[in-house]
Design a protein around this motif. Structure first.
Motif, PDB file in Angstrom:
ATOM      1  N   THR A 200       0.837  -1.199   0.000  1.00 19.65           N
ATOM      2  CA  THR A 200       0.000   0.000   0.000  1.00 19.65           C
ATOM      3  C   THR A 200       0.873   1.251   0.000  1.00 19.65           C
ATOM      4  O   THR A 200       1.829   1.361   0.774  1.00 19.65           O
ATOM      5  CB  THR A 200      -0.904   0.017   1.246  1.00 19.65           C
ATOM      6  OG1 THR A 200      -1.688  -1.178   1.248  1.00 19.65           O
ATOM      7  CG2 THR A 200      -1.827   1.228   1.227  1.00 19.65           C
ATOM      8  N   GLY A 201       0.538   2.172  -0.899  1.00 14.64           N
ATOM      9  CA  GLY A 201       1.249   3.436  -0.945  1.00 14.64           C
ATOM     10  C   GLY A 201       2.458   3.453  -1.854  1.00 14.64           C
ATOM     11  O   GLY A 201       3.042   4.521  -2.087  1.00 14.64           O
ATOM     12  N   LEU A 202       2.875   2.296  -2.385  1.00 17.39           N
ATOM     13  CA  LEU A 202       4.030   2.252  -3.282  1.00 17.39           C
ATOM     14  C   LEU A 202       3.566   2.381  -4.723  1.00 17.39           C
ATOM     15  O   LEU A 202       2.818   1.541  -5.224  1.00 17.39           O
ATOM     16  CB  LEU A 202       4.807   0.949  -3.097  1.00 17.39           C
ATOM     17  CG  LEU A 202       6.030   0.758  -4.005  1.00 17.39           C
ATOM     18  CD1 LEU A 202       7.024   1.900  -3.849  1.00 17.39           C
ATOM     19  CD2 LEU A 202       6.692  -0.586  -3.739  1.00 17.39           C
ATOM     20  N   GLU A 203       4.000   3.439  -5.397  1.00 15.96           N
ATOM     21  CA  GLU A 203       3.623   3.665  -6.787  1.00 15.96           C
ATOM     22  C   GLU A 203       4.587   2.950  -7.726  1.00 15.96           C
ATOM     23  O   GLU A 203       5.739   2.656  -7.370  1.00 15.96           O
ATOM     24  CB  GLU A 203       3.585   5.166  -7.086  1.00 15.96           C
ATOM     25  CG  GLU A 203       2.518   5.904  -6.291  1.00 15.96           C
ATOM     26  CD  GLU A 203       2.391   7.355  -6.707  1.00 15.96           C
ATOM     27  OE1 GLU A 203       3.232   7.842  -7.488  1.00 15.96           O
ATOM     28  OE2 GLU A 203       1.447   8.004  -6.235  1.00 15.96           O
ATOM     29  N   LEU A 204       4.120   2.704  -8.950  1.00 16.57           N
ATOM     30  CA  LEU A 204       4.891   1.915  -9.905  1.00 16.57           C
ATOM     31  C   LEU A 204       6.254   2.526 -10.204  1.00 16.57           C
ATOM     32  O   LEU A 204       7.247   1.801 -10.356  1.00 16.57           O
ATOM     33  CB  LEU A 204       4.099   1.752 -11.206  1.00 16.57           C
ATOM     34  CG  LEU A 204       2.956   0.733 -11.161  1.00 16.57           C
ATOM     35  CD1 LEU A 204       2.055   0.886 -12.377  1.00 16.57           C
ATOM     36  CD2 LEU A 204       3.506  -0.687 -11.102  1.00 16.57           C
ATOM     37  N   ARG A 205       6.341   3.848 -10.259  1.00 18.27           N
ATOM     38  CA  ARG A 205       7.607   4.494 -10.641  1.00 18.27           C
ATOM     39  C   ARG A 205       8.716   4.140  -9.646  1.00 18.27           C
ATOM     40  O   ARG A 205       9.819   3.740 -10.028  1.00 18.27           O
ATOM     41  CB  ARG A 205       7.419   6.009 -10.719  1.00 18.27           C
ATOM     42  CG  ARG A 205       8.634   6.786 -11.230  1.00 18.27           C
ATOM     43  CD  ARG A 205       8.255   8.279 -11.294  1.00 18.27           C
ATOM     44  NE  ARG A 205       9.312   9.107 -11.836  1.00 18.27           N
ATOM     45  CZ  ARG A 205      10.310   9.625 -11.117  1.00 18.27           C
ATOM     46  NH1 ARG A 205      10.388   9.349  -9.819  1.00 18.27           N
ATOM     47  NH2 ARG A 205      11.231  10.383 -11.684  1.00 18.27           N
TER      48      ARG A 205
ATOM     49  N   LEU B 129      10.728  -1.829   1.794  1.00 18.77           N
ATOM     50  CA  LEU B 129      11.622  -0.699   2.044  1.00 18.77           C
ATOM     51  C   LEU B 129      11.301   0.463   1.108  1.00 18.77           C
ATOM     52  O   LEU B 129      11.296   1.633   1.524  1.00 18.77           O
ATOM     53  CB  LEU B 129      13.079  -1.147   1.871  1.00 18.77           C
ATOM     54  CG  LEU B 129      14.170  -0.119   2.200  1.00 18.77           C
ATOM     55  CD1 LEU B 129      14.010   0.453   3.601  1.00 18.77           C
ATOM     56  CD2 LEU B 129      15.551  -0.754   2.036  1.00 18.77           C
ATOM     57  N   LEU B 130      11.006   0.161  -0.150  1.00 22.55           N
ATOM     58  CA  LEU B 130      10.638   1.210  -1.108  1.00 22.55           C
ATOM     59  C   LEU B 130       9.359   1.918  -0.676  1.00 22.55           C
ATOM     60  O   LEU B 130       9.230   3.139  -0.826  1.00 22.55           O
ATOM     61  CB  LEU B 130      10.472   0.617  -2.509  1.00 22.55           C
ATOM     62  CG  LEU B 130      11.765   0.206  -3.216  1.00 22.55           C
ATOM     63  CD1 LEU B 130      11.444  -0.654  -4.440  1.00 22.55           C
ATOM     64  CD2 LEU B 130      12.569   1.430  -3.632  1.00 22.55           C
ATOM     65  N   ALA B 131       8.405   1.149  -0.157  1.00 23.96           N
ATOM     66  CA  ALA B 131       7.140   1.747   0.280  1.00 23.96           C
ATOM     67  C   ALA B 131       7.355   2.698   1.445  1.00 23.96           C
ATOM     68  O   ALA B 131       6.647   3.704   1.589  1.00 23.96           O
ATOM     69  CB  ALA B 131       6.151   0.645   0.662  1.00 23.96           C
ATOM     70  N   ALA B 132       8.369   2.398   2.279  1.00 25.02           N
ATOM     71  CA  ALA B 132       8.578   3.179   3.498  1.00 25.02           C
ATOM     72  C   ALA B 132       9.484   4.387   3.300  1.00 25.02           C
ATOM     73  O   ALA B 132       9.489   5.294   4.131  1.00 25.02           O
ATOM     74  CB  ALA B 132       9.182   2.268   4.574  1.00 25.02           C
ATOM     75  N   GLU B 133      10.260   4.413   2.201  1.00 26.89           N
ATOM     76  CA  GLU B 133      11.307   5.423   2.054  1.00 26.89           C
ATOM     77  C   GLU B 133      11.173   6.248   0.780  1.00 26.89           C
ATOM     78  O   GLU B 133      11.613   5.829  -0.292  1.00 26.89           O
ATOM     79  CB  GLU B 133      12.683   4.734   2.069  1.00 26.89           C
ATOM     80  CG  GLU B 133      13.115   4.260   3.434  1.00 26.89           C
ATOM     81  CD  GLU B 133      13.465   5.407   4.376  1.00 26.89           C
ATOM     82  OE1 GLU B 133      13.597   6.555   3.904  1.00 26.89           O
ATOM     83  OE2 GLU B 133      13.584   5.147   5.579  1.00 26.89           O
ATOM     84  N   PRO B 134      10.604   7.455   0.864  1.00 27.90           N
ATOM     85  CA  PRO B 134      10.508   8.305  -0.332  1.00 27.90           C
ATOM     86  C   PRO B 134      11.859   8.766  -0.864  1.00 27.90           C
ATOM     87  O   PRO B 134      11.944   9.242  -1.995  1.00 27.90           O
ATOM     88  CB  PRO B 134       9.668   9.502   0.141  1.00 27.90           C
ATOM     89  CG  PRO B 134       9.560   9.408   1.612  1.00 27.90           C
ATOM     90  CD  PRO B 134       9.901   8.007   2.018  1.00 27.90           C
ATOM     91  N   VAL B 135      12.953   8.586  -0.090  1.00 27.49           N
ATOM     92  CA  VAL B 135      14.275   9.010  -0.546  1.00 27.49           C
ATOM     93  C   VAL B 135      14.639   8.355  -1.875  1.00 27.49           C
ATOM     94  O   VAL B 135      15.387   8.924  -2.676  1.00 27.49           O
ATOM     95  CB  VAL B 135      15.355   8.686   0.516  1.00 27.49           C
ATOM     96  CG1 VAL B 135      15.541   7.186   0.682  1.00 27.49           C
ATOM     97  CG2 VAL B 135      16.682   9.326   0.160  1.00 27.49           C
ATOM     98  N   PHE B 136      14.074   7.176  -2.142  1.00 27.14           N
ATOM     99  CA  PHE B 136      14.419   6.457  -3.371  1.00 27.14           C
ATOM    100  C   PHE B 136      13.967   7.190  -4.635  1.00 27.14           C
ATOM    101  O   PHE B 136      14.528   6.972  -5.708  1.00 27.14           O
ATOM    102  CB  PHE B 136      13.840   5.043  -3.339  1.00 27.14           C
ATOM    103  CG  PHE B 136      14.518   4.138  -2.347  1.00 27.14           C
ATOM    104  CD1 PHE B 136      15.777   3.621  -2.602  1.00 27.14           C
ATOM    105  CD2 PHE B 136      13.908   3.821  -1.143  1.00 27.14           C
ATOM    106  CE1 PHE B 136      16.413   2.795  -1.685  1.00 27.14           C
ATOM    107  CE2 PHE B 136      14.532   2.995  -0.224  1.00 27.14           C
ATOM    108  CZ  PHE B 136      15.789   2.478  -0.489  1.00 27.14           C
ATOM    109  N   ASP B 137      12.939   8.029  -4.521  1.00 28.16           N
ATOM    110  CA  ASP B 137      12.482   8.770  -5.702  1.00 28.16           C
ATOM    111  C   ASP B 137      13.612   9.578  -6.327  1.00 28.16           C
ATOM    112  O   ASP B 137      13.665   9.773  -7.543  1.00 28.16           O
ATOM    113  CB  ASP B 137      11.329   9.712  -5.329  1.00 28.16           C
ATOM    114  CG  ASP B 137      10.033   8.959  -5.052  1.00 28.16           C
ATOM    115  OD1 ASP B 137       9.871   7.846  -5.583  1.00 28.16           O
ATOM    116  OD2 ASP B 137       9.193   9.490  -4.303  1.00 28.16           O
ATOM    117  N   GLY B 138      14.532  10.057  -5.485  1.00 21.81           N
ATOM    118  CA  GLY B 138      15.613  10.892  -5.970  1.00 21.81           C
ATOM    119  C   GLY B 138      16.634  10.162  -6.817  1.00 21.81           C
ATOM    120  O   GLY B 138      17.466  10.797  -7.474  1.00 21.81           O
TER     121      GLY B 138
END
Length: 346
Positions: free
Chosen positions: A141-146, A299-308
């Motif tokens: 939940t909350g993890l977008e495809l990108r 981990l991706l779902a929990a950490e928006p830092v990965f968007d960068g």
């Protein structure tokens, strides 16, 4: 439908392909994003990866996410329309390595977009792909495809960190701040590392490493850089060059662990084997991953830092420019291909 096909060294084409039909046990997935990996770039630049050479046209790609379209006979999984990531490995399940719980080094595995077998295993860089249904993973939940498109390379990083042992409170050196190196930085921090130092030749790469959580970044070609540590507890070599391994062996403390993650050039590579002996260093390899894929999604779902770390999203029709961008580390970190067609929204 459009797919991204390698025909030989330097011959990459975005071309029309037939839409596949899922067979027994299979699922059809509408791919939204595919991450361009270093191995994809090797096929494009050199016509192969290590000892695996192209012998026929091959759809590239193994870092893919999208939505479930349909299932073949006897297959089940997330309901149609669910956003999913695709685990790219199909281990044999019967070899000694699989029996020993080390499916990531299965001697008879199938891996999306790999020329290790002939006929080659076609990859996931197509608008629709057929994969074993058991390899689908619904997104948390909350993890977008990108962002989810980073799941496969993050799994590689998580496996390397697992191979390194307990990192809590440790000083970790990561040599090479490409996409995988940056993800190792993030994985090490998530594993409780007390301090992470990242090295690279390019200041742009070091900026991405800082964004991923590196506490200190160092120019690998500048011995006077004030960021160089006197020693570290653990080192992960993610550059794939012998000089990176040399740095790891010289800086890790006595009795420390060095994990070789970057794929070194084929053939023999010189390394300071005397240090492995006199300092009783543990040198461990890390190859792909297995169960870390599910951990990566969480981990991706929990950490928006990965968007960068996603530096560009390029339409599949412009695949060659996407590969050129991904190959230029002064301009990019992780480059995604976008397979969305007009009227299709995932």
């Amino acid at each position: 439908m459009l797919g991204c096909v390698i025909h030989g060294q330097g011959d990459l084409r975005a071309e029309e392909l037939p839409v596949p039909t899922p067979g027994p046990g299979q699922a059809l997935v509408a791919v939204r994003y595919g991450g361009v990996c270093g191995s994809d770039l090797h096929y494009w630049r050199h016509g192969g990866v290590g000892d695996f050479r192209l012998r026929e046209p091959m759809v590239l790609g193994h870092e893919v996410v999208g939505t479930v379209v349909s299932y073949g006979d006897g297959a089940s999984g997330p309901v149609v329309g669910t956003a999913v990531a695709v685990h790219p490995a199909t281990p044999c399940g019967v070899c000694p390595e699989c029996a020993d719980g080390r499916r990531n080094v299965c001697r008879d595995t199938r891996y999306l977009g790999s020329a290790a077998r002939f006929p080659h295993v076609q990859g996931g860089f197509a608008a629709q792909v057929v994969v074993p249904a058991e390899q689908l993973r619904p997104l948390p939940t909350g993890l977008e495809l990108r962002r989810a498109a980073l799941a496969e390379p993050l799994s590689v990083a998580l496996h390397a960190v697992r191979r390194a042992g307990d990192l809590r409170g440790r000083h970790v050196l990561v040599t090479g701040a490409g996409p995988i190196g940056c993800l190792v930085v993030a994985a090490a921090k998530a594993a409780g590392a007390g301090h992470v130092t990242a090295t690279d030749l390019l200041p742009e790469a070091l900026r991405y490493a800082s964004a991923a959580g590196a506490d200190t970044v160092v120019r690998a070609d500048d011995p006077s850089d004030a960021g160089w540590p006197s020693e570290v507890d653990t080192a992960v070599e993610a550059s794939g060059v012998a000089a990176g391994l040399d740095t790891c062996l010289r800086l890790v403390r006595r009795g420390g662990v060095v994990v070789q993650l970057g794929m070194l050039p084929s053939g023999q590579s010189p390394f300071a084997g005397n240090l492995v002996v006199s300092r009783e260093i543990e040198l461990r390899g890390a190859f792909r991953f297995d169960g870390e894929f599910d951990e990566a999604l969480e981990l991706l779902a929990a950490e928006p830092v990965f968007d960068g770390l996603v530096s560009a999203v390029v339409p599949v029709r412009e695949a060659e420019s996407a590969f050129a961008l991904a190959a230029d580390r002064s301009r990019s970190c992780k480059v995604l291909l976008d397979f969305e067609s007009p009227g299709h929204h995932a």
